[in-house]
Write a protein that holds these residues in place. Structure first.
Motif, PDB file in Angstrom:
ATOM      1  N   THR A  83      14.744  19.441  41.816  1.00 32.30           N
ATOM      2  CA  THR A  83      15.279  19.107  43.128  1.00 32.30           C
ATOM      3  C   THR A  83      15.019  20.200  44.156  1.00 32.30           C
ATOM      4  OG1 THR A  83      17.294  18.528  44.340  1.00 32.30           O
ATOM      5  CG2 THR A  83      17.553  20.064  42.516  1.00 32.30           C
ATOM      6  N   SER A  84      14.846  19.795  45.418  1.00 33.40           N
ATOM      7  CA  SER A  84      14.736  20.741  46.533  1.00 33.40           C
ATOM      8  C   SER A  84      15.926  20.577  47.478  1.00 33.40           C
ATOM      9  CB  SER A  84      13.416  20.513  47.298  1.00 33.40           C
ATOM     10  OG  SER A  84      12.320  20.809  46.483  1.00 33.40           O
ATOM     11  N   LYS A  85      16.945  19.909  47.013  1.00 32.61           N
ATOM     12  CA  LYS A  85      18.116  19.630  47.828  1.00 32.61           C
ATOM     13  C   LYS A  85      18.871  20.906  48.140  1.00 32.61           C
ATOM     14  CE  LYS A  85      22.504  17.072  47.613  1.00 32.61           C
ATOM     15  NZ  LYS A  85      23.354  16.215  46.743  1.00 32.61           N
ATOM     16  N   GLY A  86      19.094  21.172  49.419  1.00 31.23           N
ATOM     17  CA  GLY A  86      19.871  22.330  49.840  1.00 31.23           C
ATOM     18  C   GLY A  86      19.036  23.588  49.941  1.00 31.23           C
ATOM     19  N   ILE A  87      19.551  24.562  50.669  1.00 32.32           N
ATOM     20  CA  ILE A  87      18.806  25.797  50.934  1.00 32.32           C
ATOM     21  C   ILE A  87      18.577  26.609  49.667  1.00 32.32           C
ATOM     22  CG2 ILE A  87      20.906  27.095  51.523  1.00 32.32           C
ATOM     23  CD1 ILE A  87      19.170  28.639  53.549  1.00 32.32           C
ATOM     24  N   ILE A  88      19.557  26.632  48.752  1.00 35.93           N
ATOM     25  CA  ILE A  88      19.418  27.435  47.540  1.00 35.93           C
ATOM     26  C   ILE A  88      18.299  26.897  46.663  1.00 35.93           C
ATOM     27  CG2 ILE A  88      20.568  28.150  45.414  1.00 35.93           C
ATOM     28  CD1 ILE A  88      23.181  28.275  46.977  1.00 35.93           C
ATOM     29  N   ASN A  89      18.262  25.578  46.447  1.00 32.05           N
ATOM     30  CA  ASN A  89      17.212  25.000  45.620  1.00 32.05           C
ATOM     31  C   ASN A  89      15.852  25.071  46.301  1.00 32.05           C
ATOM     32  OD1 ASN A  89      18.845  24.376  43.431  1.00 32.05           O
ATOM     33  ND2 ASN A  89      19.419  22.384  44.256  1.00 32.05           N
ATOM     34  N   SER A  90      15.822  24.990  47.621  1.00 27.71           N
ATOM     35  CA  SER A  90      14.562  25.129  48.360  1.00 27.71           C
ATOM     36  C   SER A  90      13.979  26.527  48.165  1.00 27.71           C
ATOM     37  CB  SER A  90      14.780  24.857  49.850  1.00 27.71           C
ATOM     38  OG  SER A  90      15.171  23.515  50.061  1.00 27.71           O
ATOM     39  N   LEU A  91      14.840  27.537  48.251  1.00 25.61           N
ATOM     40  CA  LEU A  91      14.389  28.905  48.025  1.00 25.61           C
ATOM     41  C   LEU A  91      13.939  29.093  46.579  1.00 25.61           C
ATOM     42  CD1 LEU A  91      17.106  30.844  50.053  1.00 25.61           C
ATOM     43  CD2 LEU A  91      14.683  30.622  50.637  1.00 25.61           C
ATOM     44  N   TYR A  92      14.647  28.473  45.648  1.00 22.98           N
ATOM     45  CA  TYR A  92      14.271  28.554  44.241  1.00 22.98           C
ATOM     46  C   TYR A  92      12.868  27.995  44.031  1.00 22.98           C
ATOM     47  CZ  TYR A  92      14.460  27.755  39.181  1.00 22.98           C
ATOM     48  OH  TYR A  92      14.199  27.742  37.833  1.00 22.98           O
ATOM     49  N   GLN A  93      12.582  26.857  44.669  1.00 25.31           N
ATOM     50  CA  GLN A  93      11.265  26.248  44.540  1.00 25.31           C
ATOM     51  C   GLN A  93      10.178  27.169  45.070  1.00 25.31           C
ATOM     52  OE1 GLN A  93      10.460  23.606  42.996  1.00 25.31           O
ATOM     53  NE2 GLN A  93      12.108  22.114  42.999  1.00 25.31           N
ATOM     54  N   LEU A  94      10.432  27.798  46.198  1.00 20.39           N
ATOM     55  CA  LEU A  94       9.459  28.709  46.795  1.00 20.39           C
ATOM     56  C   LEU A  94       9.190  29.893  45.879  1.00 20.39           C
ATOM     57  CD1 LEU A  94       7.730  29.585  49.229  1.00 20.39           C
ATOM     58  CD2 LEU A  94       9.768  30.708  50.150  1.00 20.39           C
ATOM     59  N   VAL A  95      10.247  30.466  45.343  1.00 18.09           N
ATOM     60  CA  VAL A  95      10.105  31.622  44.469  1.00 18.09           C
ATOM     61  C   VAL A  95       9.410  31.240  43.165  1.00 18.09           C
ATOM     62  CG1 VAL A  95      11.400  33.264  43.068  1.00 18.09           C
ATOM     63  CG2 VAL A  95      12.025  32.901  45.460  1.00 18.09           C
ATOM     64  N   ARG A  96       9.736  30.069  42.627  1.00 21.11           N
ATOM     65  CA  ARG A  96       9.149  29.654  41.355  1.00 21.11           C
ATOM     66  C   ARG A  96       7.628  29.588  41.453  1.00 21.11           C
ATOM     67  NH1 ARG A  96      11.535  24.664  38.006  1.00 21.11           N
ATOM     68  NH2 ARG A  96      11.033  23.482  39.863  1.00 21.11           N
ATOM     69  N   LYS A  97       7.121  29.104  42.570  1.00 24.04           N
ATOM     70  CA  LYS A  97       5.672  29.042  42.748  1.00 24.04           C
ATOM     71  C   LYS A  97       5.048  30.431  42.736  1.00 24.04           C
ATOM     72  CE  LYS A  97       5.881  24.756  45.446  1.00 24.04           C
ATOM     73  NZ  LYS A  97       5.710  24.139  46.793  1.00 24.04           N
ATOM     74  N   ARG A  98       5.779  31.407  43.277  1.00 26.19           N
ATOM     75  CA  ARG A  98       5.258  32.772  43.362  1.00 26.19           C
ATOM     76  C   ARG A  98       5.326  33.511  42.022  1.00 26.19           C
ATOM     77  NH1 ARG A  98       4.790  35.068  48.514  1.00 26.19           N
ATOM     78  NH2 ARG A  98       5.351  33.676  50.228  1.00 26.19           N
ATOM     79  N   THR A  99       6.251  33.110  41.157  1.00 24.06           N
ATOM     80  CA  THR A  99       6.448  33.860  39.916  1.00 24.06           C
ATOM     81  C   THR A  99       5.576  33.378  38.756  1.00 24.06           C
ATOM     82  OG1 THR A  99       8.302  32.413  39.305  1.00 24.06           O
ATOM     83  CG2 THR A  99       8.824  34.461  40.480  1.00 24.06           C
ATOM     84  N   MET A 100       5.001  32.194  38.850  1.00 25.44           N
ATOM     85  CA  MET A 100       4.203  31.676  37.736  1.00 25.44           C
ATOM     86  C   MET A 100       3.023  32.581  37.409  1.00 25.44           C
ATOM     87  SD  MET A 100       5.706  29.058  36.511  1.00 25.44           S
ATOM     88  CE  MET A 100       7.264  29.793  37.021  1.00 25.44           C
ATOM     89  N   THR A 101       2.336  33.048  38.430  1.00 24.86           N
ATOM     90  CA  THR A 101       1.184  33.924  38.214  1.00 24.86           C
ATOM     91  C   THR A 101       1.613  35.225  37.559  1.00 24.86           C
ATOM     92  OG1 THR A 101       0.003  32.997  40.106  1.00 24.86           O
ATOM     93  CG2 THR A 101      -0.709  35.165  39.328  1.00 24.86           C
ATOM     94  N   GLY A 102       2.731  35.779  38.019  1.00 24.19           N
ATOM     95  CA  GLY A 102       3.229  37.022  37.448  1.00 24.19           C
ATOM     96  C   GLY A 102       3.572  36.882  35.974  1.00 24.19           C
ATOM     97  N   LYS A 103       4.177  35.774  35.604  1.00 21.91           N
ATOM     98  CA  LYS A 103       4.517  35.547  34.200  1.00 21.91           C
ATOM     99  C   LYS A 103       3.251  35.390  33.356  1.00 21.91           C
ATOM    100  CE  LYS A 103       9.025  33.324  34.963  1.00 21.91           C
ATOM    101  NZ  LYS A 103       9.781  32.048  34.886  1.00 21.91           N
ATOM    102  N   ARG A 104       2.277  34.670  33.882  1.00 22.85           N
ATOM    103  CA  ARG A 104       1.017  34.504  33.140  1.00 22.85           C
ATOM    104  C   ARG A 104       0.352  35.857  32.891  1.00 22.85           C
ATOM    105  NH1 ARG A 104      -3.793  34.461  35.287  1.00 22.85           N
ATOM    106  NH2 ARG A 104      -3.138  33.664  37.322  1.00 22.85           N
ATOM    107  N   LYS A 105       0.298  36.695  33.920  1.00 23.72           N
ATOM    108  CA  LYS A 105      -0.322  38.003  33.774  1.00 23.72           C
ATOM    109  C   LYS A 105       0.445  38.880  32.791  1.00 23.72           C
ATOM    110  CE  LYS A 105      -2.605  38.182  38.294  1.00 23.72           C
ATOM    111  NZ  LYS A 105      -2.677  38.874  39.605  1.00 23.72           N
ATOM    112  N   LEU A 106       1.757  38.741  32.771  1.00 22.73           N
ATOM    113  CA  LEU A 106       2.573  39.501  31.825  1.00 22.73           C
ATOM    114  C   LEU A 106       2.232  39.107  30.397  1.00 22.73           C
ATOM    115  CD1 LEU A 106       5.039  41.525  31.697  1.00 22.73           C
ATOM    116  CD2 LEU A 106       6.455  39.479  31.406  1.00 22.73           C
ATOM    117  N   VAL A 107       2.132  37.808  30.144  1.00 20.06           N
ATOM    118  CA  VAL A 107       1.773  37.320  28.807  1.00 20.06           C
ATOM    119  C   VAL A 107       0.388  37.825  28.412  1.00 20.06           C
ATOM    120  CG1 VAL A 107       1.209  35.242  27.469  1.00 20.06           C
ATOM    121  CG2 VAL A 107       3.267  35.288  28.895  1.00 20.06           C
ATOM    122  N   GLN A 108      -0.558  37.727  29.328  1.00 22.73           N
ATOM    123  CA  GLN A 108      -1.924  38.169  29.029  1.00 22.73           C
ATOM    124  C   GLN A 108      -1.981  39.667  28.754  1.00 22.73           C
ATOM    125  OE1 GLN A 108      -3.762  36.575  32.582  1.00 22.73           O
ATOM    126  NE2 GLN A 108      -4.506  34.760  31.501  1.00 22.73           N
TER     127      GLN A 108
END
Length: 298
Positions: free
Chosen positions: A71-96
């Motif tokens: 869900t993107s409902k509300g400001i908190i979940n909207s911010l969560y969605q934005l951050v989640r997109k930014r953190t995927m690359t970081g997690k992948r690089k950490l695993v690698q």
């Protein structure tokens, strides 16, 4: 007959010396209150009288539970969605980085809607994703084309199968804690790595918000780990914590949600400041971060 679990010994170390430190409300679903106890021996905190595996499901039934609904409902979940997109690359690089592999076999436990599993699959990894929630599995298939399996497959996995195993905010939800960790050890290759992310109640933002700290998330979070408690859990199961890595964004998201729980609505500026304070305290020691990634090996 009660379907709640009353602990008579610490779920991590087995000690009998523990006491209640907080009473915390379930702000997300039931509005019930739960006692949190702390072990004097290993410092684990745990939710006392927690619903058992047959009853806990109803506490996840919320349209706002983002890991299952996207869900993107509300400001908190909207911010969560934005951050989640930014953190995927970081997690992948950490695993690698810690596996020393650009590609390999990966197990993603508690995949949610499959965002990270998809990230790794796109990078060339062969991914097995497990997710207990049927609705989340449906979203994963619709949004990413990911075929996630039910958690029943977990104990059927073969030994020495995976170069990397990831649990992003999963272990705090697991009822059968020690058997679960033993299975993670079993399916991990000898040179593989496990990546476990959980909230850290010893962080500054937890101290600021106390019983309103959103990462307690009772009763869905059965355990509330300190770095010391996590190390104890891994050691007891023949595993070793190799590194501690920070999750910098979590302090801001958790502070924002905590401010909402405390006052009835989110307060952006104070929440940002509290998140910043927490991260500043953790700058030289990731073990003080709001959420910590534990890199684990055999």
């Amino acid at each position: 007959m009660s379907n709640n679990i009353h602990y008579h010994s610490c779920p991590v170390c087995g000690a009998h010396s523990f006491s209640q430190v907080l009473t915390v409300k379930d702000f997300t679903v039931s509005k019930e209150t739960f006692a949190i106890h702390e072990c004097a021996a290993c410092t684990l905190r745990f939710t006392q009288d927690v619903p058992d595996q047959n009853e806990i499901g109803r506490y996840y039934r919320s349209a706002d539970y983002i890991s299952h609904t996207n869900t993107s409902k509300g400001i908190i979940n909207s911010l969560y969605q934005l951050v989640r997109k930014r953190t995927m690359t970081g997690k992948r690089k950490l695993v690698q980085k810690f596996t020393g592999r650009k590609k390999g076999q990966m197990l993603d436990v508690g995949s949610g809607i499959g965002t990270f599993a998809h990230e790794m699959k796109t990078a060339g990894w062969k991914v097995t994703g497990l997710e207990p929630d049927e609705g989340a599995r449906t979203v994963a298939e619709q949004q990413y084309g990911m075929q996630l399996q039910d958690m029943e497959a977990f104990y059927q996995l073969g030994a020495n199968s995976f170069d990397a195993i990831t649990l992003w905010h999963v272990l705090e939800h697991v009822h059968d804690l020690h058997p679960y960790v033993q299975q993670l050890k079993k399916v991990l290759k000898e040179e593989g790595r496990i990546f476990i992310a959980v909230p850290n109640y010893t962080s500054d933002d937890a101290a600021i918000y106390k019983e309103f700290w959103a990462a307690y998330d009772v009763p869905r979070h059965l355990y509330h780990f300190s770095p010391r408690a996590m190390k104890e859990l891994m050691t007891k199961n023949g595993l070793k914590v190799q590194a501690y890595k920070p999750m910098w964004y979590d302090s801001f998201y958790i502070s924002l949600l905590s401010s909402k729980y405390k006052s009835g609505r989110p307060h952006l500026v104070p929440s940002f400041w509290n998140g910043l304070r927490s991260n500043f305290s953790a700058w030289s020691d990731a073990r003080k971060c709001s959420s910590v990634i534990y890199v684990v090996s055999k």
